[in-house]
Design an enzyme around this catalytic site. Sequence first.
Site, PDB file in Angstrom:
ATOM      1  CG  ASP B  11       4.895   7.323  -2.776  1.00 51.87           C
ATOM      2  OD1 ASP B  11       4.605   6.242  -3.337  1.00 51.87           O
ATOM      3  OD2 ASP B  11       4.869   7.465  -1.539  1.00 51.87           O
ATOM      4  CG  ASP B 130      -3.348   2.219   0.579  1.00 56.23           C
ATOM      5  OD1 ASP B 130      -2.373   1.471   0.371  1.00 56.23           O
ATOM      6  OD2 ASP B 130      -3.642   3.179  -0.153  1.00 56.23           O
TER       7      ASP B 130
END
Lengths: 194, 248
Positions: B11, B130
Amino acid sequence: MIGVIDYEAGNLASVTNALRSIDAGVVVSSDARELSRCSGIILPGVGAAPLAMRSLERRDLIGFIRTLEVPFLGICLGMQVLYDESREGNTKCLGIVSGTIEEFDASASRVPHMGWNKVIFTKTPGENAHFYFAHSYYAPIGPATTATTECGVSFSAAMRKGNYFGVQFHPEKSGPAGLRLLRGFCDLCESFQR
Amino acid sequence: MLTKRVIPCLDIRDGRVVKGKRFENLVDVGDPAALAARYSDEGADELVILDISASLQERRPFFEIVRAVAREVAIPLTVGGGIRTIDDITELLHAGADKVTLNTVLVDDPRLLSRAAERVGSQALVASIDATGGRSVRVKSATQETRLDAVEWGRQLVSYGAGELLVTSIDRDGMKSGYDCDLLRALHESVRVPIVASGGAGTKEHILDALEAGNADAVLAASIFHFGEIPIRELKVFLKSRGVAVRI
């Protein structure tokens, strides 16, 4: 010098990064005159067959590829377009190798065939190792097949016809084993030049 | 036999690898290219790098970082974050990405997948889901709710042309409590493309569960690799000892 053909359907950076990491001289071009000075040609491939053929046609590269005398390596889609035709968009291809590129049957396996699979070389010497695949169409096993793997069906992982070599997997993305295969191709090109 | 893939996820925020919990409380982990090179050497099967602030800041993707990471690795690279157009996709592939992962943009424009598939092929297109509270889909780095059901949404994304689904449990992200195997299994039974499990890895057994009980084709994890808790090679040796096909 290895010539990497620049056309819209290519994953150019992956291939040129890999070649540079093994210290191979690289020319990236879509100009047949410039490419014809190279000791070997690579046709990379990420994309779809209809667009790839149109891009080669638009760049006047079809005759150039068909009449090559130096070693040629087609990667993934770059190998598939060597055949007569592809079921992907029912596309007429280069016709250097006889046969039709087929679509995987999604009821027999997960499609795309995505990930590292064990490749077994059946004809030419090669390293039986895991290589990285990412594709939904495949070349059935035929006279040109030099290595196989399976995804619901056994198919050509690598092929050769004369100076035309092809791999369905991505050697530029297959870690050390992939880089060794590319090194082998570069060595072949150098010996051809001499 | 196709092996199961182990995928470290980087990330990225402001040019650095970070890691948080439930998409918040980020801590600095390191330099993207250096970490990518390390994971490539240690036997990672693929890398995912996500620009986690691009969607929120409505920025274009981080091409420079992609180029820097791609130069360091000879394994597949999937890139996500802030991708909105076909040009973004082709430019990322030219920069050295092998696949792109799309998320927020698909809620408004799922047909982007069909248009992109004609251009680059489905094998280069990952759709990211998600989910929170089981099957509720959120977008914009989990900050925005939708009315979508994760399994139905997954089915639609595949019909539009996604070649792979990256499924993250928001509730389990960084929590090390195990993957959401129920969600993974439900998706596995609904679509025919490969599924990458994400969110919740804390132990080697969690990863084995995602691959076996969850039927995932690949596992993505961040914290356990970044903080050196489970070396990739050790994980693969463990998986192999339990009968999972892996590349060692």
